[in-house]
Design an enzyme around this catalytic site. Structure first.
Site, PDB file in Angstrom:
ATOM      1  N   CYS A 129       0.860  -1.200   0.000  1.00  0.00           N
ATOM      2  CA  CYS A 129       0.000   0.000   0.000  1.00  0.00           C
ATOM      3  C   CYS A 129       0.889   1.240   0.000  1.00  0.00           C
ATOM      4  CB  CYS A 129      -0.931   0.001   1.206  1.00  0.00           C
ATOM      5  SG  CYS A 129      -2.157  -1.294   1.188  1.00  0.00           S
ATOM      6  N   GLN A 327     -10.632 -10.470 -11.987  1.00  0.00           N
ATOM      7  CA  GLN A 327     -10.302  -9.138 -11.483  1.00  0.00           C
ATOM      8  C   GLN A 327     -10.321  -9.098  -9.950  1.00  0.00           C
ATOM      9  OE1 GLN A 327      -9.162  -6.537 -12.951  1.00  0.00           O
ATOM     10  NE2 GLN A 327      -9.771  -6.559 -15.089  1.00  0.00           N
ATOM     11  N   TYR A 356      -7.013 -11.415 -25.300  1.00  0.00           N
ATOM     12  CA  TYR A 356      -6.542 -11.646 -23.929  1.00  0.00           C
ATOM     13  C   TYR A 356      -7.758 -11.929 -23.030  1.00  0.00           C
ATOM     14  CZ  TYR A 356      -2.701  -8.744 -25.831  1.00  0.00           C
ATOM     15  OH  TYR A 356      -1.716  -8.185 -26.615  1.00  0.00           O
ATOM     16  N   GLU A 377      -7.565 -16.561 -26.293  1.00  0.00           N
ATOM     17  CA  GLU A 377      -6.664 -16.600 -25.131  1.00  0.00           C
ATOM     18  C   GLU A 377      -5.609 -17.685 -25.348  1.00  0.00           C
ATOM     19  OE1 GLU A 377      -4.559 -16.312 -21.949  1.00  0.00           O
ATOM     20  OE2 GLU A 377      -6.261 -14.909 -22.079  1.00  0.00           O
ATOM     21  N   ASP A 425      -7.239  -6.280 -23.222  1.00  0.00           N
ATOM     22  CA  ASP A 425      -6.853  -6.057 -21.825  1.00  0.00           C
ATOM     23  C   ASP A 425      -5.554  -6.817 -21.576  1.00  0.00           C
ATOM     24  OD1 ASP A 425      -6.665  -5.556 -19.147  1.00  0.00           O
ATOM     25  OD2 ASP A 425      -8.560  -6.483 -18.582  1.00  0.00           O
ATOM     26  N   CYS A 452      -3.793  -1.849 -17.180  1.00  0.00           N
ATOM     27  CA  CYS A 452      -3.409  -1.668 -15.777  1.00  0.00           C
ATOM     28  C   CYS A 452      -2.071  -0.954 -15.669  1.00  0.00           C
ATOM     29  CB  CYS A 452      -3.364  -3.021 -15.050  1.00  0.00           C
ATOM     30  SG  CYS A 452      -2.219  -4.207 -15.792  1.00  0.00           S
TER      31      CYS A 452
END
Length: 496
Positions: A129, A327, A356, A377, A425, A452
């Site tokens: 974090c 996710q 993907y 995939e 993605d 991401c």
């Protein structure tokens, strides 16, 4: 079992913030930095420390890096300090190791209004974090600025979509087991850039029940004579524990990652664990005898239950295995997928490619508003899961194929076939040029690029813009509160 008490966020500025450790590399000079620079001089009482290994300096933070670290100036050098905010004056321990400087935040003298005090004492180690010390508004501004900067060549991004309750959101948690110097069993996460385990009992972003189960397992190990694995000697049994939680279904998977398939007393262990936690629906033993950093090995044995759990996302039910890519934050994933599908402007007639595709989540969700969906995939296990999820949800217009998505699109183009929309993605490394060139050959009208890693996304967008596309909308989503990571969706349309 000893539980870590939640101390709550401390609003008082009178209590000194705990020392926070973080290795820091020297930053290159930044001529364009506009923020005020600190004097960077150590207090008079500490000048005698020059010539020794470390010096305590009183500094002022002038800005943030893209990793959320504070920027200071000390003796003409720009350094990074973890958990320091712009405008804050602080005492920092500076030491030199080879060509690089290490910094440790000793004490914040004048805290910023943006500071939020972490609710668990051990969080001064900052494992997992990186920006927990920022309050919600500061995190929002920081992530918006990161996306705005990365996407500047392509247009102005929309305001970031944040999370109402930015805690306890992870549905997959992995803890590593080892021994401390006193030969006591510990569980936690690796410190940054090392294999030193930082003990942790509770994380503000983990599912609370998952952390509780891991602590129960740690407490059981001694009575069952179960030793943690030692990477240096190759001795011991338990390496990691992976927990998956179905946030909607409430189902829980426990994966014991071991160095050996020989599990003495496993039946008694499972019985004792389920007696304490009857909410556990399946338990697996995964064998990892490798020496690399991968958590899961190839061998897997179901010890209890069916070996998978189910969860609901965007109204569809998904079956999740130990190795499934699913996710991490389902609450924000629904927001992300909703916006991505809105950006695609689906009418119920288009042909969609889900590149993907993983276990088929976004393809199946988009399939409710599309004519035909083709998921591609490379991972065979993921394709198997996707096909199973397609049948589970009665999706008649979705098909999944195992193979390279780029090659698949080239073959489609060669047959004269086309696609209206491509959802992509990719992993953090982004797409390679082979995939992007295949996309350009297929010429879909729209490309919805979910990323991401905005840095690699910007690189890939540059290629697509050079080859006939334009970016028409950018939507950041905070999928990972308390961390520096941010998800971003970019819509590209073919130039007419």
């Amino acid at each position: 079992m000893t539980k870590q008490k939640n101390r709550g966020y401390k609003k008082s500025r009178n209590k000194q913030y705990q020392s926070e450790k973080q290795n820091s590399k020297q930053l290159p000079p930044n001529k364009n930095r506009k923020n005020q620079k600190s004097k960077g001089k150590p207090p008079a009482a500490d000048k005698r420390q020059h010539g020794k290994k470390s010096v305590i300096a009183e500094v002022t933070c002038s800005g943030l890096t893209s990793e959320g670290k504070g920027v200071i100036e000390w003796e003409g050098k720009q350094l990074e300090v973890a958990n320091l905010l712009p405008g804050e004056t602080a005492e920092v321990i500076v030491s030199k190791k080879g060509r690089f400087f290490n910094t440790e935040l000793k004490r914040v003298i004048n805290p910023s209004e943006d500071r939020a005090y972490p609710p668990f004492a051990y969080y001064h180690e900052s494992v997992g974090c990186q920006i927990h010390h920022m309050n919600d508004q500061a995190q929002k501004r920081f992530k918006q600025q990161v996306i705005d900067e990365r996407m500047k060549p392509f247009g102005k991004p929309n305001p970031i979509i944040t999370m109402d309750h930015p805690y306890d959101y992870r549905n997959k948690n992995v803890m590593t087991f080892g021994l401390n110097k006193k030969r006591q069993i510990i569980s936690g996460l690796y410190a940054e850039n090392s294999h030193q385990i930082i003990p942790m009992e509770r994380s503000i972003i983990h599912d609370p029940k998952a952390d509780e189960i891991i602590q129960t397992i740690k407490g059981m190990m001694k009575s069952f004579k179960m030793q943690p694995y030692n990477e240096d000697t190759g001795q011991g049994f338990l390496r990691h524990v992976l927990i998956r939680v179905g946030k909607m279904s409430g189902e829980i998977m426990v994966v014991l990652v071991a160095a050996s398939p020989v599990f003495k007393g496993k039946n008694h262990f499972i019985k004792a664990l389920r007696k304490t936690h009857p909410e556990i629906t399946t338990i697996l033993l995964n064998i990892n005898d490798r020496n690399d950093s991968m958590v899961l090995g190839n061998q897997e044995k179901v010890l209890y239950g069916k070996g998978t759990i189910t969860d609901t996302l965007c109204g569809l039910e998904f079956e999740i295995s130990a190795k499934s890519f699913y996710q991490i934050n389902p609450v924000q994933t629904e927001k992300l997928y909703t916006r991505a599908i809105e950006m695609a402007e689906l009418t119920g007639e288009q042909t969609i490619i889900d590149a993907y595709c993983g276990i088929g989540t976004i393809g199946l969700v988009a399939g409710k508003r599309a004519g035909k969906v083709i998921g591609v995939e490379l991972n065979k296990d993921a394709v198997r899961d996707a096909i199973r999820n397609s049948k589970r949800n009665g999706a008649k217009n979705v098909r999944f194929y195992q193979g390279d998505a780029g090659e698949f699109m080239v073959q489609m183009a060669g047959r004269g076939e086309n696609a209206d929309v491509v959802f992509m993605d990719p992993p953090r490394s982004g797409s390679d040029e082979a995939f992007l060139s295949s996309l350009v050959k297929l010429k879909p009208k729209r490309v919805v690029y979910i990323s991401c890693n905005p840095e690699t996304q910007a690189r890939d967008l540059k290629y697509l813009v050079k080859n006939g596309y334009k970016v028409t909308e950018i939507q950041p989503v905070d999928m990972f509160p308390q961390t520096t990571h941010v998800e971003n969706v970019a819509l590209l349309e073919i130039k007419k």
